[in-house]
Structure formats: structure tokens, C-alpha cells
Design an enzyme around this catalytic site. Structure first.
Site, PDB file in Angstrom:
ATOM      1  N   LEU A  50       2.115  63.505  42.671  1.00  0.00           N
ATOM      2  CA  LEU A  50       2.185  62.820  43.961  1.00  0.00           C
ATOM      3  C   LEU A  50       3.069  61.596  43.787  1.00  0.00           C
ATOM      4  O   LEU A  50       3.099  60.992  42.707  1.00  0.00           O
ATOM      5  CB  LEU A  50       0.799  62.385  44.445  1.00  0.00           C
ATOM      6  CG  LEU A  50      -0.210  63.467  44.824  1.00  0.00           C
ATOM      7  CD1 LEU A  50      -1.549  62.813  45.175  1.00  0.00           C
ATOM      8  CD2 LEU A  50       0.283  64.313  45.973  1.00  0.00           C
ATOM      9  N   ASP A  51       3.773  61.209  44.851  1.00  0.00           N
ATOM     10  CA  ASP A  51       4.530  59.970  44.815  1.00  0.00           C
ATOM     11  C   ASP A  51       3.607  58.810  44.447  1.00  0.00           C
ATOM     12  O   ASP A  51       2.406  58.830  44.762  1.00  0.00           O
ATOM     13  CB  ASP A  51       5.154  59.667  46.178  1.00  0.00           C
ATOM     14  CG  ASP A  51       6.187  60.700  46.607  1.00  0.00           C
ATOM     15  OD1 ASP A  51       6.678  61.442  45.737  1.00  0.00           O
ATOM     16  OD2 ASP A  51       6.495  60.747  47.813  1.00  0.00           O
ATOM     17  N   GLN A  52       4.156  57.785  43.832  1.00  0.00           N
ATOM     18  CA  GLN A  52       3.367  56.633  43.419  1.00  0.00           C
ATOM     19  C   GLN A  52       2.564  56.042  44.572  1.00  0.00           C
ATOM     20  O   GLN A  52       1.397  55.686  44.413  1.00  0.00           O
ATOM     21  CB  GLN A  52       4.272  55.558  42.817  1.00  0.00           C
ATOM     22  CG  GLN A  52       3.517  54.315  42.361  1.00  0.00           C
ATOM     23  CD  GLN A  52       4.416  53.299  41.681  1.00  0.00           C
ATOM     24  OE1 GLN A  52       5.622  53.496  41.564  1.00  0.00           O
ATOM     25  NE2 GLN A  52       3.831  52.209  41.213  1.00  0.00           N
ATOM     26  N   ARG A 160       7.742  62.671  53.838  1.00  0.00           N
ATOM     27  CA  ARG A 160       8.264  61.376  54.285  1.00  0.00           C
ATOM     28  C   ARG A 160       9.646  61.538  54.914  1.00  0.00           C
ATOM     29  O   ARG A 160       9.943  60.956  55.965  1.00  0.00           O
ATOM     30  CB  ARG A 160       8.309  60.414  53.099  1.00  0.00           C
ATOM     31  CG  ARG A 160       6.930  60.144  52.503  1.00  0.00           C
ATOM     32  CD  ARG A 160       6.995  59.573  51.099  1.00  0.00           C
ATOM     33  NE  ARG A 160       7.501  58.197  51.094  1.00  0.00           N
ATOM     34  CZ  ARG A 160       7.631  57.484  49.970  1.00  0.00           C
ATOM     35  NH1 ARG A 160       7.288  58.014  48.795  1.00  0.00           N
ATOM     36  NH2 ARG A 160       8.084  56.242  50.023  1.00  0.00           N
TER      37      ARG A 160
END
Length: 223
Positions: A50-52, A160
Site C-alpha cells: 500500500l502507498d505510505q 488516486r
């Protein structure tokens, strides 16, 4: 790190927003979910990320054979994932023309390409990788909407980028939201809430959920 599920083949964790999934470049970016887990479970191996700034569910394999099998489940799209997000505006209005299926889902398609000169930013570009996301509105507010998202493909920053591409960036998004939208919340409002897949060895169906309590109205996080 305490798993929400564990057996001899896999582990499931809920990652907080702000924590890297895997180590980054430089000594200041070595603290991450995978390292914290491997300090406790020496056989734990990464299968996806997952993205940070994204919170939510992550699966880790235990051992090479489990990693191979779980990775294959992702490659063959046998893993179902559902995210929750709060986005700027009301996509039901701007996307009223978009076709809706019987369950209320609309589709966003757009090839995603790394903008090399502005990396890590990604853009919609004909030379990018084909990408598809599904979304549907849960609650529309005055300045934002709470939506569900399902990625059909798994590109970097896909959800996103796709929501920004239709004019509805996510609140708190430091890469894709303009300053006024970024400033509405202290974190990226994107959460990996549900994940399901057949067990890599027994094939028994597994489904995990980590619900969040978000609203389309300020302050967006419900008590």
C-alpha cells in the site's frame, strides 16, 4: 505488529497511514511494516504493498512457497479488494453521463504512466499501462463525497490518479490534490477496507475487513 489473522501460511495486518509498506531509500526510510513484521515473524515475505499514506489491510506470506502461491492469486486477479475514500466534490454530478452497472458501480479507464521528471507522480497518458477502477458513491456532501473503490488492475497510485483524472482528487492527497483540498484533512483519505481471496493451500474462501468511520461532511472522520 499484531496480525488480525495468522496461520502457518499467511498473515494479515492493518497498516496505519504514514507507515511505509517496505523499506525506502536512505536510513530514515528503513522503518516499515515489513521490517516490523519480520522482527517478529522471521519467515514473513511481502506479496503486495500500500502507498505510505494509505491505511488498511495488507497480506504477507509465510515462506517462499506461500509467497509464490499468494502472488499468483494477485496475478490472476483472484484477490478482491475494496477501498474507502473521501474525494473532493460530487462525482455523481460530474459523472452523471457514465454508465452504471446493476450494483451502482461506474468505471474509470485510463493508461497510467510514471511522470519521470516529477516522480513519484503518475499521470494518465496513452503510453502508460492499461488501468481500470470501479467506484460508487456512498454519501455525497457539500464539498466532498464518501466513495467505495475497487481496482481491477493494480498500478502505482491507481485510485488516486483515476479520481484526480475525473476532477475529484482525494482529500489530504499530497501528490494529486491542490492545496485547498490537501488542507482539508491531516492525512490521505484512502483506506483498504476489505480483502478476500482463496486460501493459497486449502482454497477455502477468506475475507477480511477493517472498517473505517468516515463521512462526506467536515471533519470527515466520525467519532
Amino acid at each position: 505488529m499484531t496480525p488480525i489473522y495468522e496461520d502457518e501460511h499467511l498473515l494479515v495486518f492493518e497498516k496505519p497511514s504514514g507507515l511505509l509498506s517496505v523499506p525506502g531509500r536512505g536510513p530514515e526510510k528503513q522503518d516499515c511494516l515489513s521490517k516490523r513484521v519480520q522482527d517478529i515473524y522471521a519467515d514473513a515475505l511481502v506479496v503486495h504493498r500500500l502507498d505510505q499514506d494509505t491505511s488498511g489491510l495488507i497480506v504477507m506470506a509465510r515462506g517462499i512457497e506461500a509467497q509464490r502461491r499468494i502472488s499468483r492469486l494477485f496475478e490472476t486477479r483472484q484477490v478482491s479488494k475494496r477501498y474507502m475514500a473521501v474525494v473532493a466534490g460530487n462525482p455523481l454530478l460530474s459523472q452523471a453521463h457514465a454508465e452504471t452497472n446493476e450494483d451502482g458501480w461506474r468505471t474509470i479507464e485510463g493508461n497510467i504512466l510514471l511522470d519521470w521528471e516529477r516522480r513519484p507522480i503518475h499521470i494518465i497518458h496513452p503510453d502508460g499501462k492499461p488501468s481500470r477502477s470501479l467506484w460508487r458513491c456512498v454519501q455525497a456532501g457539500q464539498e466532498a463525497s464518501l466513495i467505495e473503490l475497487e481496482p481491477f488492475t493494480g498500478r502505482t497510485h491507481q485510485l488516486r490518479v483515476h479520481m484526480q483524472s475525473i476532477g475529484h482528487p482525494m482529500l489530504g492527497d499530497s501528490l494529486y490534490a491542490p492545496p485547498n483540498i490537501l488542507a482539508l484533512t491531516p492525512r490521505l483519505m484512502l483506506h483498504a477496507q476489505d480483502i478476500g481471496f482463496p486460501h493459497p493451500f486449502s482454497q477455502a474462501p477468506l475475507m477480511f475487513s477493517a472498517p473505517i468511520h468516515w463521512s462526506a461532511d467536515a471533519p470527515f472522520v466520525m467519532p
